[in-house]
Design an enzyme around this catalytic site. Structure first.
Site, PDB file in Angstrom:
ATOM      1  N   ASP A 107       0.843  -1.191   0.000  1.00 28.20           N
ATOM      2  CA  ASP A 107       0.000   0.000   0.000  1.00 28.20           C
ATOM      3  C   ASP A 107       0.880   1.243   0.000  1.00 28.20           C
ATOM      4  OD1 ASP A 107      -2.391   1.385  -0.031  1.00 28.20           O
ATOM      5  OD2 ASP A 107      -2.591   1.416   2.133  1.00 28.20           O
ATOM      6  N   HIS A 114      -3.127  14.168   0.977  1.00 26.29           N
ATOM      7  CA  HIS A 114      -3.326  13.288   2.136  1.00 26.29           C
ATOM      8  C   HIS A 114      -2.095  13.272   3.032  1.00 26.29           C
ATOM      9  CE1 HIS A 114      -4.497   9.884   4.591  1.00 26.29           C
ATOM     10  NE2 HIS A 114      -3.403   9.229   4.224  1.00 26.29           N
ATOM     11  N   GLU A 180      -9.942   4.260   4.137  1.00 28.82           N
ATOM     12  CA  GLU A 180      -9.121   4.990   3.181  1.00 28.82           C
ATOM     13  C   GLU A 180      -9.612   4.614   1.793  1.00 28.82           C
ATOM     14  OE1 GLU A 180      -4.951   4.371   3.892  1.00 28.82           O
ATOM     15  OE2 GLU A 180      -4.962   5.674   5.660  1.00 28.82           O
ATOM     16  N   GLU A 182      -9.160   4.287  -1.960  1.00 27.22           N
ATOM     17  CA  GLU A 182      -7.962   4.105  -2.781  1.00 27.22           C
ATOM     18  C   GLU A 182      -8.312   3.404  -4.097  1.00 27.22           C
ATOM     19  OE1 GLU A 182      -4.794   2.211  -0.658  1.00 27.22           O
ATOM     20  OE2 GLU A 182      -5.295   3.148   1.261  1.00 27.22           O
ATOM     21  N   ASP A 212      -8.907   0.621   2.397  1.00 23.07           N
ATOM     22  CA  ASP A 212      -7.896   0.184   3.350  1.00 23.07           C
ATOM     23  C   ASP A 212      -8.363   0.580   4.746  1.00 23.07           C
ATOM     24  OD1 ASP A 212      -5.501  -0.668   4.505  1.00 23.07           O
ATOM     25  OD2 ASP A 212      -4.552   1.289   4.230  1.00 23.07           O
ATOM     26  N   ARG A 216      -7.026   3.900  13.673  1.00 23.79           N
ATOM     27  CA  ARG A 216      -6.096   5.007  13.858  1.00 23.79           C
ATOM     28  C   ARG A 216      -5.455   5.028  15.238  1.00 23.79           C
ATOM     29  NH1 ARG A 216      -4.856   6.199   8.735  1.00 23.79           N
ATOM     30  NH2 ARG A 216      -6.688   6.874   7.533  1.00 23.79           N
ATOM     31  N   GLN A 219      -2.852   2.327  15.154  1.00 26.53           N
ATOM     32  CA  GLN A 219      -1.803   2.785  14.250  1.00 26.53           C
ATOM     33  C   GLN A 219      -0.912   3.844  14.911  1.00 26.53           C
ATOM     34  OE1 GLN A 219      -3.319   4.620  10.682  1.00 26.53           O
ATOM     35  NE2 GLN A 219      -1.300   5.046   9.839  1.00 26.53           N
ATOM     36  N   LYS A 232      -3.561  -1.829  10.405  1.00 26.49           N
ATOM     37  CA  LYS A 232      -3.957  -1.940   9.001  1.00 26.49           C
ATOM     38  C   LYS A 232      -4.255  -3.377   8.567  1.00 26.49           C
ATOM     39  CE  LYS A 232      -2.932   2.339   7.409  1.00 26.49           C
ATOM     40  NZ  LYS A 232      -3.792   3.175   6.532  1.00 26.49           N
ATOM     41  N   THR A 236      -8.677  -5.418   4.321  1.00 23.67           N
ATOM     42  CA  THR A 236      -8.643  -4.504   3.176  1.00 23.67           C
ATOM     43  C   THR A 236      -9.681  -5.019   2.194  1.00 23.67           C
ATOM     44  OG1 THR A 236      -6.277  -4.059   3.453  1.00 23.67           O
ATOM     45  CG2 THR A 236      -7.251  -3.551   1.309  1.00 23.67           C
ATOM     46  N   GLU A 337      -8.941  12.697   8.122  1.00 23.55           N
ATOM     47  CA  GLU A 337      -8.763  14.006   7.474  1.00 23.55           C
ATOM     48  C   GLU A 337     -10.075  14.786   7.442  1.00 23.55           C
ATOM     49  OE1 GLU A 337      -6.318  14.257   3.677  1.00 23.55           O
ATOM     50  OE2 GLU A 337      -6.835  12.133   3.789  1.00 23.55           O
TER      51      GLU A 337
END
Length: 394
Positions: A107, A114, A180, A182, A212, A216, A219, A232, A236, A337
């Site tokens: 990834d 971002h 996420e 993607e 993904d 958080r 992480q 993570k 996925t 975000e």
């Protein structure tokens, strides 16, 4: 033989023809192509044993000349109305499966918007981008075994997490579960070493939408100094339809200006940046529209960097772009975000959210320009969050 009528504005028209693995109550999982709201059973229509398999890997490994040959055969069959009736199945009557066996998963972190936003959130007293970011496509190695097809429920992960106001870490369900948005690319033809950007279309079969999922809080506690791991690796999601690279020629565009100029091994004679529009819906409310065209690094550059050290690639290797975010707030492809670390909740009708709660559903859709004003659809990737049911041994 049957002629199939589809709406002229279908995103699954004759210029698209994405591949997937479908099953019905009476047939085992095997390869098909989507056309409008129908699936063409390729094993029945073409008699090719590669499509009797429950994964697309054998076909993807055949290479570009075979990809072109099959695409032309199916296009001629559909255009001439000679599709065998027994090869046509309604999309509503099929169950979609993981389209290919994922050999490996990497990834990337290819969006400047971002990466800059995350830098401001995680390192407010430092420069948003780290010194290497504009010189190479940054990435981490993911877990291939937890890539799942759209529609698979996502169990809230457990792990160590430590909030800034907590004296020590605790173990439990993630309190800051995120997504996420993607795009992902799948390798068809393997290589024993470097793949240059200009060899991209000889090796990469097609593209899928990727979610993904990211914990958080897990992480943030674990990622220093070696990067993402358990925050993570739990899941996925990918879309069930693989749009072939052959369908995306009209969507090719240029990356933003890359300054400084990339080193020679990352230079493209013609960019494989792609104009793909995504939408992110949270419990039925569209909250973001990330533009893939804003990505700083192209997928060809990502693959070139991934293999530049001599690493081998295999059929079924999946590499994803990292979160797609544009310059505007409503173009941010991750909720960390969009809510600015949870300080700016998002309105979802009568409710608000900062991070995902149990029972929430996220749907990411995507489309790209095709010939003569048409749109090439990727379908969507959806996931429903359920409460943690993990039980650790005593």
């Amino acid at each position: 033989m049957t002629h199939i009528d589809i709406p002229t504005d279908s995103e699954f028209g004759i210029d698209n023809l994405p591949y997937g693995i479908f099953g019905t109550p009476s047939t085992a999982a095997r390869g098909g192509i989507r056309y409008g709201d129908m699936v063409i059973d390729l094993f029945v229509a073409l008699g090719d044993p590669d499509f009797a398999s429950p994964r697309l890997n054998a076909f993807m490994a055949r290479g570009r000349s075979r990809w072109v040959e099959v695409r032309e055969a199916v296009t001629d069959m559909l255009a001439s109305g000679t599709t065998p009736a027994e090869a046509i199945v309604s999309v509503s009557d099929v169950t979609m499966h993981l389209p290919f066996e994922v050999a490996d998963y990497v990834d990337f972190y290819a969006s400047e918007h971002h990466a800059s936003n995350i830098g401001r959130l995680f390192r407010p007293d430092s420069a948003p981008l780290l010194p290497n970011w504009r010189h190479l496509p940054v990435a981490y190695h993911g877990r291939a075994g937890t890539v799942v097809v759209s529609g698979t429920d996502i169990t809230r992960p457990r792990g160590q997490r430590k909030a800034p106001d907590e004296p020590s870490p605790t173990f439990g369900p993630s309190r800051r579960l995120d997504i996420e948005a993607e795009m992902g690319f799948v390798v068809g033809v393997p290589a024993d070493g470097p793949i240059s950007p200009d060899q991209f279309s000889e090796h990469v079969f097609g593209a899928v939408i990727v979610n993904d999922w990211s914990a958080r809080d897990i992480q943030a506690w674990e990622y220093v100094p070696l990067g993402p791991n358990l925050g993570k690796s739990f899941a996925t999601s990918i879309s069930p339809w693989v749009v072939p690279l052959l369908a995306l020629e009209q969507a090719r565009t240029s990356t933003p200006v890359q300054d400084p100029e990339p080193l020679e091994y990352l230079r493209e004679s013609r960019s494989w940046a792609l104009d793909i529009d995504l939408t992110v819906a949270w419990n039925g409310h569209v909250v973001s529209r990330p533009p893939y065209s804003s990505m700083y690094w192209s997928p060809a550059q990502m693959l070139a960097h991934e293999t530049s050290n001599g690493a081998t690639s295999r059929t079924g290797d999946l590499f994803a772009s990292g979160t797609i975010s544009g310059p505007e707030k409503n173009q941010r492809g991750a909720f960390i975000e969009l809510t600015w670390g949870g300080s700016e909740p998002v309105n979802l009708g009568s409710e608000t959210r900062t991070f995902l709660e149990d029972g929430d559903e996220v749907v990411i859709a995507a489309s790209a320009p095709g010939p003569n004003g048409s749109r090439i659809g990727f379908g969507d990737v959806r996931g429903h969050v359920r409460g943690s049911d993990l039980h650790l041994p005593n």
